[in-house]
Write a protein that holds these residues in place. Structure first.
Motif, short mmCIF file in Angstrom:
data_model
loop_
_atom_site.label_atom_id
_atom_site.label_comp_id
_atom_site.label_asym_id
_atom_site.label_seq_id
_atom_site.Cartn_x
_atom_site.Cartn_y
_atom_site.Cartn_z
N ARG A 120 82.88 -6.40 -27.75
CA ARG A 120 82.32 -7.74 -27.95
C ARG A 120 82.92 -8.43 -29.17
NH1 ARG A 120 76.30 -5.59 -26.56
NH2 ARG A 120 76.65 -5.38 -24.31
N ARG A 121 82.84 -9.76 -29.14
CA ARG A 121 83.31 -10.63 -30.24
C ARG A 121 84.82 -10.51 -30.42
NH1 ARG A 121 79.24 -12.87 -32.98
NH2 ARG A 121 80.62 -13.36 -34.72
N ARG A 122 85.55 -10.21 -29.35
CA ARG A 122 87.00 -10.11 -29.43
C ARG A 122 87.69 -10.93 -28.35
NH1 ARG A 122 87.85 -3.63 -30.76
NH2 ARG A 122 86.50 -3.57 -32.59
N GLY A 123 86.95 -11.86 -27.76
CA GLY A 123 87.56 -12.75 -26.80
C GLY A 123 87.59 -12.27 -25.36
N VAL A 124 86.96 -11.12 -25.10
CA VAL A 124 86.99 -10.58 -23.73
C VAL A 124 86.23 -11.50 -22.79
CG1 VAL A 124 86.39 -8.63 -22.26
CG2 VAL A 124 87.21 -8.22 -24.59
N GLY A 125 85.03 -11.91 -23.17
CA GLY A 125 84.22 -12.77 -22.31
C GLY A 125 84.90 -14.10 -22.03
N ARG A 126 85.47 -14.70 -23.06
CA ARG A 126 86.15 -15.99 -22.86
C ARG A 126 87.36 -15.85 -21.95
NH1 ARG A 126 86.07 -20.08 -27.94
NH2 ARG A 126 84.02 -19.57 -28.80
N THR A 127 88.11 -14.78 -22.14
CA THR A 127 89.31 -14.58 -21.32
C THR A 127 88.92 -14.35 -19.86
OG1 THR A 127 90.43 -13.63 -23.23
CG2 THR A 127 91.43 -13.25 -21.09
N LEU A 128 87.90 -13.54 -19.63
CA LEU A 128 87.42 -13.32 -18.27
C LEU A 128 86.94 -14.62 -17.64
CD1 LEU A 128 85.47 -9.98 -18.65
CD2 LEU A 128 87.22 -10.41 -16.92
N TYR A 129 86.13 -15.37 -18.38
CA TYR A 129 85.56 -16.59 -17.83
C TYR A 129 86.64 -17.64 -17.55
CZ TYR A 129 80.53 -17.24 -17.12
OH TYR A 129 79.26 -17.27 -16.59
N ALA A 130 87.62 -17.74 -18.44
CA ALA A 130 88.70 -18.71 -18.21
C ALA A 130 89.40 -18.41 -16.89
CB ALA A 130 89.69 -18.67 -19.37
N SER A 131 89.68 -17.14 -16.62
CA SER A 131 90.33 -16.77 -15.37
C SER A 131 89.41 -17.00 -14.18
CB SER A 131 90.77 -15.30 -15.40
OG SER A 131 91.81 -15.11 -16.34
N LEU A 132 88.15 -16.62 -14.30
CA LEU A 132 87.22 -16.79 -13.19
C LEU A 132 87.06 -18.26 -12.84
CD1 LEU A 132 85.16 -15.53 -11.21
CD2 LEU A 132 83.43 -15.85 -13.01
N LEU A 133 86.87 -19.11 -13.83
CA LEU A 133 86.66 -20.53 -13.56
C LEU A 133 87.90 -21.18 -12.97
CD1 LEU A 133 84.62 -21.41 -16.78
CD2 LEU A 133 83.72 -21.10 -14.46
N SER A 134 89.06 -20.77 -13.43
CA SER A 134 90.31 -21.29 -12.86
C SER A 134 90.45 -20.88 -11.41
CB SER A 134 91.51 -20.78 -13.67
OG SER A 134 91.53 -21.33 -14.96
N LEU A 135 90.10 -19.64 -11.12
CA LEU A 135 90.21 -19.16 -9.74
C LEU A 135 89.23 -19.89 -8.82
CD1 LEU A 135 91.86 -17.08 -8.19
CD2 LEU A 135 90.13 -15.38 -8.76
N LEU A 136 88.00 -20.10 -9.30
CA LEU A 136 87.02 -20.82 -8.50
C LEU A 136 87.45 -22.26 -8.24
CD1 LEU A 136 83.81 -19.48 -10.26
CD2 LEU A 136 84.56 -18.92 -7.93
N ALA A 137 88.06 -22.90 -9.24
CA ALA A 137 88.56 -24.26 -9.05
C ALA A 137 89.67 -24.28 -8.01
CB ALA A 137 89.05 -24.83 -10.38
N ALA A 138 90.55 -23.28 -8.06
CA ALA A 138 91.63 -23.19 -7.07
C ALA A 138 91.09 -23.00 -5.66
CB ALA A 138 92.58 -22.06 -7.43
N GLN A 139 89.96 -22.33 -5.54
CA GLN A 139 89.35 -22.13 -4.23
C GLN A 139 88.69 -23.40 -3.70
OE1 GLN A 139 87.38 -18.17 -5.59
NE2 GLN A 139 87.37 -18.11 -3.35
N GLY A 140 88.42 -24.35 -4.58
CA GLY A 140 87.80 -25.59 -4.15
C GLY A 140 86.31 -25.69 -4.41
N TYR A 141 85.76 -24.80 -5.23
CA TYR A 141 84.36 -24.94 -5.62
C TYR A 141 84.20 -26.11 -6.57
CZ TYR A 141 83.42 -20.49 -3.38
OH TYR A 141 83.30 -19.49 -2.45
N HIS A 142 83.01 -26.71 -6.52
CA HIS A 142 82.78 -27.95 -7.26
C HIS A 142 82.03 -27.74 -8.58
CE1 HIS A 142 82.08 -32.16 -8.05
NE2 HIS A 142 80.78 -32.00 -7.98
N ARG A 143 80.98 -26.90 -8.56
CA ARG A 143 80.19 -26.69 -9.77
C ARG A 143 79.82 -25.22 -9.91
NH1 ARG A 143 78.14 -30.85 -13.27
NH2 ARG A 143 78.96 -32.79 -12.44
N ALA A 144 79.80 -24.79 -11.18
CA ALA A 144 79.35 -23.44 -11.52
C ALA A 144 78.05 -23.54 -12.31
CB ALA A 144 80.42 -22.71 -12.33
N PHE A 145 77.13 -22.63 -12.04
CA PHE A 145 75.84 -22.59 -12.71
C PHE A 145 75.64 -21.19 -13.30
CE2 PHE A 145 75.63 -25.86 -9.55
CZ PHE A 145 74.94 -26.89 -10.16
N ALA A 146 74.99 -21.13 -14.44
CA ALA A 146 74.72 -19.85 -15.08
C ALA A 146 73.30 -19.84 -15.61
CB ALA A 146 75.70 -19.60 -16.23
#
Length: 204
Positions: free
Chosen positions: A101-127
């Motif tokens: 934790r606190r080393r950028g793992v969460g941000r790096t994972l989320y950046a990839s996940l959100l980019s992939l979801l956008a490429a798939q054509g999803y419109h909104r993400a909720f958490a």
């Protein structure tokens, strides 16, 4: 294998597979057994975790962050609601091993996940975030999520009621005057687009 000790960057972000189930479970189990972060009360078995990774991964990806064979964390998307009009919305989650934790793992994972979801054509993400959880709130807001509101005392766990806050992030610009195309499965994406979302050139 879950994370032990220090790791070095750059980490590898890749699609999860059933072989990651034991490591993913090891990261997730403390959140289930010791905290209200997850509203599950019994940690899923390895076989159940493998099933979750596989069952809907073509529609809603699961990613892991790996360094030297150690899984540092994972992130995934899931169906937001079952009815057809919700198909362009997803719910997202991220979990990071205690030692990473606190080393950028969460941000790096989320950046990839959100980019992939956008490429798939999803419109909104909720958490949904069990409150208080300033680390998770900070991560989501740093990734562009905006606070929506709070479900008060919506879950009982570990001897008390818990509130859940909800955050949202736009993934794609809204279509005006025309129905959006249905979200695409991972298998339908150009492999280069998948590699780009995972943060590495194709072939590396």
């Amino acid at each position: 294998m879950a994370v032990r000790g220090r790791y070095h960057l750059p980490m590898l972000i890749r699609l999860a597979s059933p072989a990651d189930a034991a490591a993913v479970r090891q990261i997730y189990t403390p959140a289930v057994e010791r905290t209200p972060i997850s509203f599950e009360v019994v940690a899923p078995a390895v076989a159940e975790m493998a099933r979750r990774i596989v069952d809907h991964a073509d529609e809603h990806p699961w990613l892991v962050a790996e360094d030297g064979g150690a899984v540092l964390g994972y992130a995934y998307a899931g169906q937001f609601r079952a009815r057809a009009a919700y198909r362009w919305s997803v719910e997202t989650s991220v979990y990071v091993a205690g030692g990473a934790r606190r080393r950028g793992v969460g941000r790096t994972l989320y950046a990839s996940l959100l980019s992939l979801l956008a490429a798939q054509g999803y419109h909104r993400a909720f958490a949904g975030i069990t409150l208080p959880n300033p680390a998770s709130v900070g991560l989501h807001e740093a990734m562009g999520f905006a606070r929506l509101g709070v479900f008060r005392e919506v879950g009982w766990k570990l001897g008390s009621w818990h509130d859940v806050g909800w955050w949202q992030r736009q993934l794609a610009a809204p279509s005006r005057g025309a129905a959006p195309e249905p979200p695409r499965r991972l298998r339908e994406l150009d492999p280069a687009a998948v590699e780009a979302a995972l943060g590495r050139p194709r072939g590396t």
